[in-house]
Design a protein around this motif. Sequence first.
Motif, short mmCIF file in Angstrom:
data_model
loop_
_atom_site.label_atom_id
_atom_site.label_comp_id
_atom_site.label_asym_id
_atom_site.label_seq_id
_atom_site.Cartn_x
_atom_site.Cartn_y
_atom_site.Cartn_z
N LEU A 47 0.65 -0.81 -0.12
CA LEU A 47 0.20 0.06 -0.32
C LEU A 47 1.08 1.04 -0.13
O LEU A 47 1.18 1.50 0.66
CB LEU A 47 -1.44 0.30 0.99
N LEU A 48 0.46 1.67 -0.97
CA LEU A 48 2.09 3.66 -1.24
C LEU A 48 1.15 4.35 -0.49
O LEU A 48 -0.06 4.49 -1.02
CB LEU A 48 2.38 2.97 -2.54
N HIS A 49 2.32 5.42 -0.21
CA HIS A 49 1.31 6.78 0.01
C HIS A 49 1.43 7.58 -1.53
O HIS A 49 2.51 7.49 -2.38
CB HIS A 49 2.56 7.54 0.93
N GLY A 50 1.11 8.98 -1.24
CA GLY A 50 1.61 10.29 -1.70
C GLY A 50 2.44 11.12 -1.97
O GLY A 50 3.40 11.04 -0.99
N ASP A 53 2.76 12.41 1.47
CA ASP A 53 3.16 11.95 2.36
C ASP A 53 4.59 10.68 2.98
O ASP A 53 5.69 10.88 2.13
CB ASP A 53 1.47 11.33 2.74
N ASP A 54 4.49 9.47 4.32
CA ASP A 54 5.19 8.64 4.52
C ASP A 54 4.14 7.70 4.30
O ASP A 54 3.05 7.60 4.23
CB ASP A 54 5.53 9.35 5.43
N HIS A 55 4.97 6.85 4.92
CA HIS A 55 4.62 5.23 5.12
C HIS A 55 3.36 5.13 6.71
O HIS A 55 2.82 4.17 6.60
CB HIS A 55 6.10 4.38 6.05
N THR A 56 4.02 6.15 6.88
CA THR A 56 2.75 6.10 8.23
C THR A 56 1.25 6.73 8.02
O THR A 56 0.18 6.41 8.72
CB THR A 56 2.53 7.20 9.08
N ALA A 122 -1.36 -1.41 -4.26
CA ALA A 122 -2.83 -0.06 -4.18
C ALA A 122 -2.27 0.75 -4.23
O ALA A 122 -1.16 1.38 -3.09
CB ALA A 122 -3.49 -0.74 -3.31
N GLY A 123 -1.92 2.38 -3.78
CA GLY A 123 -1.81 3.12 -3.50
C GLY A 123 -2.60 5.04 -3.62
O GLY A 123 -4.03 4.36 -4.89
N LEU A 124 -2.04 5.86 -3.17
CA LEU A 124 -3.13 6.58 -3.65
C LEU A 124 -2.38 8.23 -4.73
O LEU A 124 -1.19 7.86 -3.92
CB LEU A 124 -3.66 7.35 -2.27
N GLY A 130 2.49 4.73 -8.30
CA GLY A 130 3.56 3.30 -8.80
C GLY A 130 2.80 2.04 -8.09
O GLY A 130 3.43 1.17 -8.72
N ALA A 131 1.53 2.40 -7.95
CA ALA A 131 0.47 1.31 -7.75
C ALA A 131 0.98 0.52 -9.66
O ALA A 131 0.88 -0.57 -9.78
CB ALA A 131 -0.45 1.28 -7.37
N PHE A 132 0.25 1.17 -10.60
CA PHE A 132 -0.26 0.88 -11.91
C PHE A 132 1.32 0.47 -12.63
O PHE A 132 1.23 -0.60 -13.16
CB PHE A 132 -0.97 2.04 -12.55
#
Length: 260
Positions: A47-50, A53-56, A122-124, A130-132
């Motif tokens: 699960l990827l961040h934008g 943001d960061d991993h939290t 997945a990610g936003l 990054g997810a795609f």
Amino acid sequence: MALFSCNFFSEALGLTTSMTVILPQTTRAQIGMDTLSGGSKHPTLYLLHGLSDDHTIWLRRTSIERYVAPLGLAVVMPAVHRSFYTDMAYGGKYWTFVSEELPALARSFFPLSDRREDNYVAGLSMGGYGAFKLGLSCPNRFAAAASLSGVADVAGGKTRFPQDFEAIFGSEPVEGSRHDLFALASGLPGSSQASPQLFQCCGTEDFLYRENLRLRDHLKELQLPVTYEEEPGSHEWGYWDRKIQRVLEWLPLPAREAGV
């Protein structure tokens, strides 16, 4: 569920970095949690961040731990800074990190499955890109990839974030390259048979809406297995909190596919 904050050294990046990991835990006495743990090796969502943001952030802005509890699904959330999940021209090798090193290290630390049918991404926003990028570049490793309000046309980022763009891509042309989602989709061998399942969504008031429509149409023209959803919404966490729940409903989890 068990929650781990993991600090470790990355050979690809040449520095210590971090990831947050959620692992299934079967419990009988935990109040308010319907939990499931389905075996020794867990299916895994990366699960990827934008960009900002960061991993939290997924833990801080959504109830992702509670959402995945009844699914028996592990979640790995890495830190990649403002890298666009790319081996940067002037910076770290974040594509090598996230596509090669991270899965291998995560599986060495935690009981995660390495089977394609058990792995999803997945990610936003930047993380949706990054997810795609991962799903289309490594279709033999991921059964599904989901983009929430993703940056669909990364070449357009040259005007939106010029300083980041220079650090990430340098003078290399992006359109038609290994960084271009349109080109990656076109280059899949065997087209739909080689592709992971794809989920794409974007709010109709989002500044990335138009480029998401163009990518949706491109994927459909290639007859790739894409589920596209849109609804009123902008680039904000209320929308992403709702849609990550929809992604979890959509994921082709092994038990779900088997009709269990």
